[in-house]
Design a protein around this motif. Structure first.
Motif, mmCIF file in Angstrom:
data_model
loop_
_atom_site.group_PDB
_atom_site.id
_atom_site.type_symbol
_atom_site.label_atom_id
_atom_site.label_comp_id
_atom_site.label_asym_id
_atom_site.label_seq_id
_atom_site.Cartn_x
_atom_site.Cartn_y
_atom_site.Cartn_z
ATOM 1 N N ARG A 123 -2.974 6.094 -10.614
ATOM 2 C CA ARG A 123 -1.511 6.049 -10.641
ATOM 3 C C ARG A 123 -0.962 4.811 -11.346
ATOM 4 O O ARG A 123 0.226 4.724 -11.606
ATOM 5 N N ARG A 138 0.067 5.167 -0.948
ATOM 6 C CA ARG A 138 -0.959 6.091 -1.418
ATOM 7 C C ARG A 138 -0.554 7.537 -1.148
ATOM 8 O O ARG A 138 0.129 7.843 -0.180
ATOM 9 N N LEU A 139 -0.997 8.402 -2.018
ATOM 10 C CA LEU A 139 -0.888 9.835 -1.784
ATOM 11 C C LEU A 139 -1.952 10.251 -0.772
ATOM 12 O O LEU A 139 -3.098 9.803 -0.845
ATOM 13 N N ASP A 140 -1.573 11.125 0.141
ATOM 14 C CA ASP A 140 -2.540 11.662 1.094
ATOM 15 C C ASP A 140 -2.786 13.144 0.835
ATOM 16 O O ASP A 140 -3.897 13.551 0.495
ATOM 17 N N GLY A 145 -1.855 -1.151 -4.084
ATOM 18 C CA GLY A 145 -1.821 -0.294 -5.257
ATOM 19 C C GLY A 145 -0.509 -0.337 -6.002
ATOM 20 O O GLY A 145 -0.331 0.388 -6.983
ATOM 21 N N ASN A 201 -5.244 8.568 -6.293
ATOM 22 C CA ASN A 201 -4.615 7.255 -6.132
ATOM 23 C C ASN A 201 -5.065 6.201 -7.143
ATOM 24 O O ASN A 201 -4.233 5.454 -7.655
ATOM 25 N N ASN A 226 -6.243 12.152 -2.223
ATOM 26 C CA ASN A 226 -6.657 10.745 -2.253
ATOM 27 C C ASN A 226 -7.397 10.353 -3.517
ATOM 28 O O ASN A 226 -7.331 9.205 -3.946
ATOM 29 N N GLU A 260 -5.861 -0.239 -7.951
ATOM 30 C CA GLU A 260 -6.004 -0.484 -6.521
ATOM 31 C C GLU A 260 -7.026 -1.587 -6.225
ATOM 32 O O GLU A 260 -8.074 -1.687 -6.875
ATOM 33 N N TYR A 314 5.447 3.408 2.610
ATOM 34 C CA TYR A 314 4.607 2.314 2.145
ATOM 35 C C TYR A 314 4.344 1.334 3.287
ATOM 36 O O TYR A 314 5.013 1.350 4.319
ATOM 37 N N GLU A 353 0.867 -1.171 0.000
ATOM 38 C CA GLU A 353 0.000 0.000 0.000
ATOM 39 C C GLU A 353 0.910 1.230 0.000
ATOM 40 O O GLU A 353 1.749 1.392 0.883
#
Length: 260
Positions: free
Chosen positions: A145, A129-131, A197, A142, A139, A234, A160, A127
């Motif tokens: 990507r 992910r962009l926050d 993802g 994501n 979000n 994802e 990660y 995992e």
């Protein structure tokens, strides 16, 4: 130790760069090294360095692709050692399987040894992910990507989370394996709840029967290669969920994807 028990008369150094591996080889007793390097400026710098340390009679750097080397025009005999570190983070991206296939047929003795002797590509599902980007909630980006190609990363700097245990992808014996395409269907089990993802991958090099070195995340080995990262569509996962992954290489390119 291997050099002491089986002395090497001629080594072929594929992707010789400035001649560092060639220099180390002659200092351990290899009689003569023929190195090939396609970047002319790098090859010229290597020749100068080798001359400065007085090894020009034992090391020959050729400004050539190894597939253009001819015996006996460029090297007097077939080599009894193949020496190389022509890898990218995916192991095969610089074409080493193609080079070795040609070298086995035209440049190496039948009983030649290989250093490294083999390698494994390994991976895990993560995992990542962009926050937020500049204090903006990112979000929604994501799911978009995913990509058919990978990027080179330093995994130790990425936020990660591992959602599978490391798993084996491909296992290569450099004395026999060639660049023919291979595709495998793998089933990987999730170990945590989260959103897979991406796949993070690396390689382990088998130097001899007892010695391995690795560029795995947090491996502690100071190797020049970092890791590869490929984004996938994802998937939300739970512990013990089976995740079907396809992985393919064509001798030069490595690609992961979910099974249909």
């Amino acid at each position: 130790a291997a050099q002491a028990s089986h002395p090497v008369r001629t080594a072929l150094n594929i992707g010789a760069g400035c001649g560092l591996l060639a220099t180390l080889a002659v200092r351990t007793g290899v009689e003569h090294v023929v190195g090939c390097e396609t970047q002319a400026a790098v090859c010229a710098a290597g020749r100068d360095a080798i001359e400065r340390i007085g090894l020009e009679k034992r090391i020959a750097l050729l400004d050539k692709d190894c597939r253009n080397i001819v015996v006996p025009d460029d090297m007097s005999e077939r080599a009894d050692l193949a020496l190389f570190d022509a890898f990218d983070c995916s192991l095969i991206g610089e074409g080493i399987l193609h080079f070795l296939a040609h070298a086995r047929e035209h440049l190496l003795a039948d009983d030649a040894r290989y250093l490294p002797a083999g390698a494994k590509i390994r991976a895990m599902l993560i995992e990542y992910r962009l926050d937020r980007i500049l204090e903006i909630d990112a979000n929604l980006l994501n799911p978009y990507r995913f990509s058919p190609s990978f990027v080179n990363v330093d995994a130790d700097t990425l936020p990660y989370r591992a959602l599978s245990a490391p798993f084996d992808v491909f296992d290569f014996d450099f004395s026999t394996d060639g660049p023919a395409p291979v595709e495998k269907a793998l089933t990987v089990q999730a170990i945590e709840r989260g959103t897979v993802g991406a796949v993070l991958f690396w390689f382990d090099l088998r130097m001899d029967e007892n010695t391995w070195i690795s560029n795995a995340p947090q491996s502690g080995d100071a190797l020049k290669w970092k890791q590869g990262l490929q984004f996938l569509p994802e998937v939300h996962v739970a512990p013990e969920m089976d995740l079907p992954v396809n992985v393919r290489h064509d001798g030069s390119q490595l690609r992961f994807q979910w099974q249909a």
